[in-house]
Design a protein around this motif. Structure first.
Motif, mmCIF file in Angstrom:
data_model
loop_
_atom_site.group_PDB
_atom_site.id
_atom_site.type_symbol
_atom_site.label_atom_id
_atom_site.label_comp_id
_atom_site.label_asym_id
_atom_site.label_seq_id
_atom_site.Cartn_x
_atom_site.Cartn_y
_atom_site.Cartn_z
ATOM 1 N N ALA B 606 35.485 39.169 30.959
ATOM 2 C CA ALA B 606 36.336 39.021 32.137
ATOM 3 C C ALA B 606 36.273 40.280 32.999
ATOM 4 O O ALA B 606 36.208 40.206 34.233
ATOM 5 N N TYR B 607 36.297 41.434 32.339
ATOM 6 C CA TYR B 607 36.282 42.694 33.081
ATOM 7 C C TYR B 607 34.959 42.849 33.824
ATOM 8 O O TYR B 607 34.925 43.103 35.031
ATOM 9 N N LEU B 608 33.860 42.654 33.105
ATOM 10 C CA LEU B 608 32.541 42.795 33.726
ATOM 11 C C LEU B 608 32.346 41.753 34.833
ATOM 12 O O LEU B 608 31.855 42.069 35.913
ATOM 13 N N GLY B 609 32.756 40.520 34.539
ATOM 14 C CA GLY B 609 32.621 39.445 35.529
ATOM 15 C C GLY B 609 33.445 39.739 36.766
ATOM 16 O O GLY B 609 32.987 39.553 37.901
ATOM 17 N N GLY B 610 34.677 40.223 36.559
ATOM 18 C CA GLY B 610 35.550 40.554 37.683
ATOM 19 C C GLY B 610 34.969 41.691 38.508
ATOM 20 O O GLY B 610 34.964 41.643 39.748
ATOM 21 N N TRP B 611 34.440 42.680 37.829
ATOM 22 C CA TRP B 611 33.845 43.826 38.505
ATOM 23 C C TRP B 611 32.659 43.368 39.366
ATOM 24 O O TRP B 611 32.528 43.721 40.533
ATOM 25 N N ALA B 612 31.816 42.522 38.764
ATOM 26 C CA ALA B 612 30.660 42.010 39.504
ATOM 27 C C ALA B 612 31.106 41.150 40.680
ATOM 28 O O ALA B 612 30.583 41.269 41.787
ATOM 29 N N ALA B 613 32.112 40.300 40.458
ATOM 30 C CA ALA B 613 32.590 39.411 41.527
ATOM 31 C C ALA B 613 33.133 40.229 42.688
ATOM 32 O O ALA B 613 32.876 39.927 43.866
ATOM 33 N N ASN B 614 33.872 41.285 42.381
ATOM 34 C CA ASN B 614 34.419 42.157 43.421
ATOM 35 C C ASN B 614 33.291 42.795 44.219
ATOM 36 O O ASN B 614 33.269 42.752 45.458
ATOM 37 N N GLY B 615 32.315 43.361 43.501
ATOM 38 C CA GLY B 615 31.201 44.035 44.168
ATOM 39 C C GLY B 615 30.406 43.086 45.042
ATOM 40 O O GLY B 615 30.130 43.377 46.218
ATOM 41 N N ILE B 616 30.072 41.919 44.491
ATOM 42 C CA ILE B 616 29.232 40.967 45.225
ATOM 43 C C ILE B 616 29.962 40.464 46.470
ATOM 44 O O ILE B 616 29.404 40.417 47.574
#
Lengths: 80, 622
Positions: B606-616
């Motif tokens: 969730a953390y990695l996915g959220g981080w990626a979603a924010n960046g993208i």
């Protein structure tokens, strides 16, 4: 026992409703034991019945019961 | 030779009789018929196999305890079920005395392959009765067996029984009541009881000398299979059935769940009015009472799914469903039966995880349990709809598209994780798919209702206590420390609030502020709780639910970047924000190891996915 060359027929080669006589189980002992308890004994008649869509797994009739096997397992059951 | 009686009077201590038989022999139906509601369910120590013990009343003062062992084909301890069965019968199971006698239940329509289990059982030397079940079926299909000859051949009493109709059960009760001799005769065969071909050949000679006439093939089953396993109709019917199951849990359980919530809320409100306004009242009403509510509210869904699974298993269709779905699920390392829990998890992971126990292979069952919480459950929907409505501009179809994408994301995470698990820690011991296709039968009302009672007990007693405990802890975290006037803290100043603020630096890369952080903490109870927490933090005061959501949308839109919103959605898609799921997994896997691993894995994802979603998202919109 003679095998018919290197293209020995297996249970997986049986067409729908075709029967064959089992020769041997080329499987590790645990699985072979389990299948033998279910009726897949050398010398028994095996009949291919319905399969899942795409032909795998398939139901086989042996000794009055119907057992579904994946193709990878059926390929190791040699026919006479 | 000592003569022991399996059925002693209550005064002289209780004796234990084990029920054993191959799968599909109707063992549990007979167990239910003999014990009725006097059953207890527990786990064997250290394993996920369930222990069912029930009391059979044999008269006013006599009874025996019956132990329903898992269905096995042999006593060779290869699978977890076989190990449990063999340990119990040899008296090696801790906390359990060795059984005084054995009831061996076989399917009379299939004696050829069922009798192979007799040899290793008789070799145990315990008083044994061989029960040929499904007498009604044998008779209807023109089969026959000479009981006297078989009994003579085996040296133990034999009964012909129909556990569904109840015929012949009296002779079983007589055996349990009367003195019984231990199975005395170790035949030559028994030196080799683990040798499968040997046992089978012996079984063949026994059936021949007992005048066994095998019944005709089950005509109705063949006819039904021609349709239900048809290459077009088969998958179509299965898909429709799965949709019906999903819809019933998703929507059909709604009125019952609303009713439960209403009763809890109304009774809580009434209780609140009766009590003085103290912190204890808060603990009782908002902690304990609401906690009880959050347990009971799952019951309608669990009962509905258990009913479906009961009908599918008892009728014999489950084996066909597993066959049809096997190829697709085999690609990610799961097996066909996982299709029912996975589809159910689209409504709620809690009943789905309880339903996964019908998967016999331990590793396949664990893998299914581990991936089920990724499927988009109904508790995620309030969070998704709120954020989508606040951040996805424009037409309804675009919002629907995003929602559909989230279903795909959940399924992808589930299947990806299944693949990962099955190629690493849950790699199968290559005990591949071997599935018996039992003849179709009508499920009985009796067996279905006992199943439902059983599931209710297990859920309320085992999972419910954990859920209640966590609910109270989370309430304390949102309430403490007290204000100087002794009242509850504002949520921002509470322990939960402090944690939310403390983790702000850690969640900033995801585009979250401390308010979201607090919501993440409180929503550990259940995902939808974040909506009410954020409502409180943003100081929205209104009794109208729609008005609350409307102002919440506005507040969120102002407070959160689009990247942060995307991250929040992805975070909720992956994170295990549901204490009920954790509790039920703890209960189903028999320890904290698996739920802890799963919680950590899902949080990391969730953390990695959220981080990626924010960046993208931020990069996309820049």
């Amino acid at each position: 026992m003679q095998l018919s060359g290197n293209n020995a027929r297996t249970v997986a080669d049986l067409a729908h409703h075709e029967t064959g006589v089992l020769l041997s189980l080329d499987l590790e002992p645990a699985l072979a034991d389990r299948l033998m308890l279910l009726g897949f004994l050398p010398g028994e008649m095996v009949e291919a019945a319905q399969s899942a869509p795409g032909g795998d797994p398939r139901v086989y009739r042996v000794d009055g019961t119907e057992i579904a096997l994946r193709r990878e397992t059926a390929l190791r059951l040699m026919l006479k | 030779m000592t003569v022991s009686s399996p059925g002693r009077s209550a005064a002289s201590g209780t004796s234990l009789v084990a029920l054993i038989g191959p799968p599909n022999s109707g063992k549990t139906t007979l167990f239910n018929r003999l014990t009725g509601l006097r059953q207890k369910v527990a786990n064997y120590p250290g394993v996920t196999v369930e222990r069912h013990v029930g009391r059979a009343q044999l008269g006013e003062h006599a009874h025996v305890d019956l132990l329903d062992l898992p269905g096995v084909y042999s006593l060779h301890p290869r699978t977890e079920d076989e190990k449990v069965t063999s340990d119990v019968l040899l008296g090696k199971m801790p906390d359990l005395p060795r059984p005084n006698a054995v009831l061996l239940i076989l399917d009379s329509t299939n004696l050829g392959h069922n009798l192979a289990l007799v040899a290793p059982i008789l070799a145990l030397g315990l008083p044994t009765m061989v029960i040929l079940n499904m007498a009604d079926d044998l008779d209807a299909r023109g089969g026959a067996v000479d009981l006297k000859a078989l009994s003579q051949e085996l040296g133990v009493p034999v009964a012909l029984v129909s556990s569904v109709q109840g015929t012949g059960v009296d002779s079983v009760r007589n055996f349990l009541r009367g003195p019984a001799a231990p199975a005395a005769n170790p035949f030559p065969i028994l030196q080799n009881v683990q040798d499968a071909p040997h046992c089978r050949r012996w079984a063949a000679t026994v059936t021949a000398s007992a005048g066994y006439r095998a019944p005709a093939p089950p005509a109705w089953t063949r006819r039904l299979d021609a349709t239900l396993l048809h290459r077009v109709w088969g998958p179509t019917i299965l898909t429709l059935l799965l949709m019906a199951i999903w819809w019933t849990i998703f929507a059909g359980a709604k009125p019952a769940m609303d009713a439960v919530e209403l009763v809890i809320a109304t009774s809580g409100g009434w209780l609140k009015a009766q009590l003085p306004d103290t912190l204890w009242r808060g603990l009782l009403i908002d902690g304990v009472w609401a906690g009880v509510g959050s347990i009971v509210v799952f019951l309608p869904q669990i009962l509905i799914l258990s009913l479906f699974i009961g009908i599918l298993e008892d009728s014999g269709y489950m084996a066909r469903a597993a066959l049809i779905a096997d190829r697709m699920l085999a690609r990610v390392g799961l097996q066909g039966k996982a299709v029912i829990p996975l589809v159910s998890a689209l409504a709620c992971a809690v009943p789905a995880i309880m339903g996964a126990r019908m998967i016999e292979s331990k590793r396949d069952r664990l893998a299914t349990i581990m991936v089920a919480p990724f499927m988009v459950c109904s508790a995620r929907l309030p969070v998704y709809t709120l954020l989508i409505a606040a951040f996805v501009p424009g037409a309804a179809w675009m919002q629907a598209l995003v929602l559909a994408g989230l279903y795909v994301l959940g399924a992808a995470a589930a299947f990806g994780t299944a693949r990962l698990l099955k190629s690493t820690i849950l790699k199968s011991e290559r005990m591949p798919f071997v599935l018996e296709m039992p003849p179709y039968r009508w499920p009985t009302f009796r067996s279905l209702s006992l199943r439902l009672i059983d599931r209710t007990r297990v859920f309320l007693r085992r999972a419910g206590t954990i859920i209640l405990g966590v609910a109270v802890v989370l309430w304390l975290m949102a309430t403490l420390p007290l204000k100087s006037d002794g009242t509850a803290a504002d949520v921002g100043d509470s322990i939960a609030g402090t944690i939310g603020k403390t983790i702000e630096p850690a969640i900033r890369p995801l585009g979250f502020n401390w308010k979201i952080g607090v919501g993440l903490i409180t929503s550990l109870a259940a995902r939808e709780v974040i909506v009410s927490t954020l409502g409180t933090i943003y100081g929205i005061e209104s009794t109208d639910e729609d008005a609350v959501k409307e102002s919440l949308r506005t507040e969120l839109h102002r407070d959160l970047t689009p990247g942060g919103a995307a991250a929040l959605i992805v975070f909720f898609a992956f994170a295990m924000q549901c204490m009920s799921t954790v509790a039920v997994i703890r209960r189903e896997t028999g320890g904290w190891k698996w739920p802890a691993l799963q919680f950590g894995y899902m949080l990391a994802l969730a953390y990695l996915g959220g981080w990626a979603a924010n960046g993208i998202t931020t990069w996309w919109l820049a």
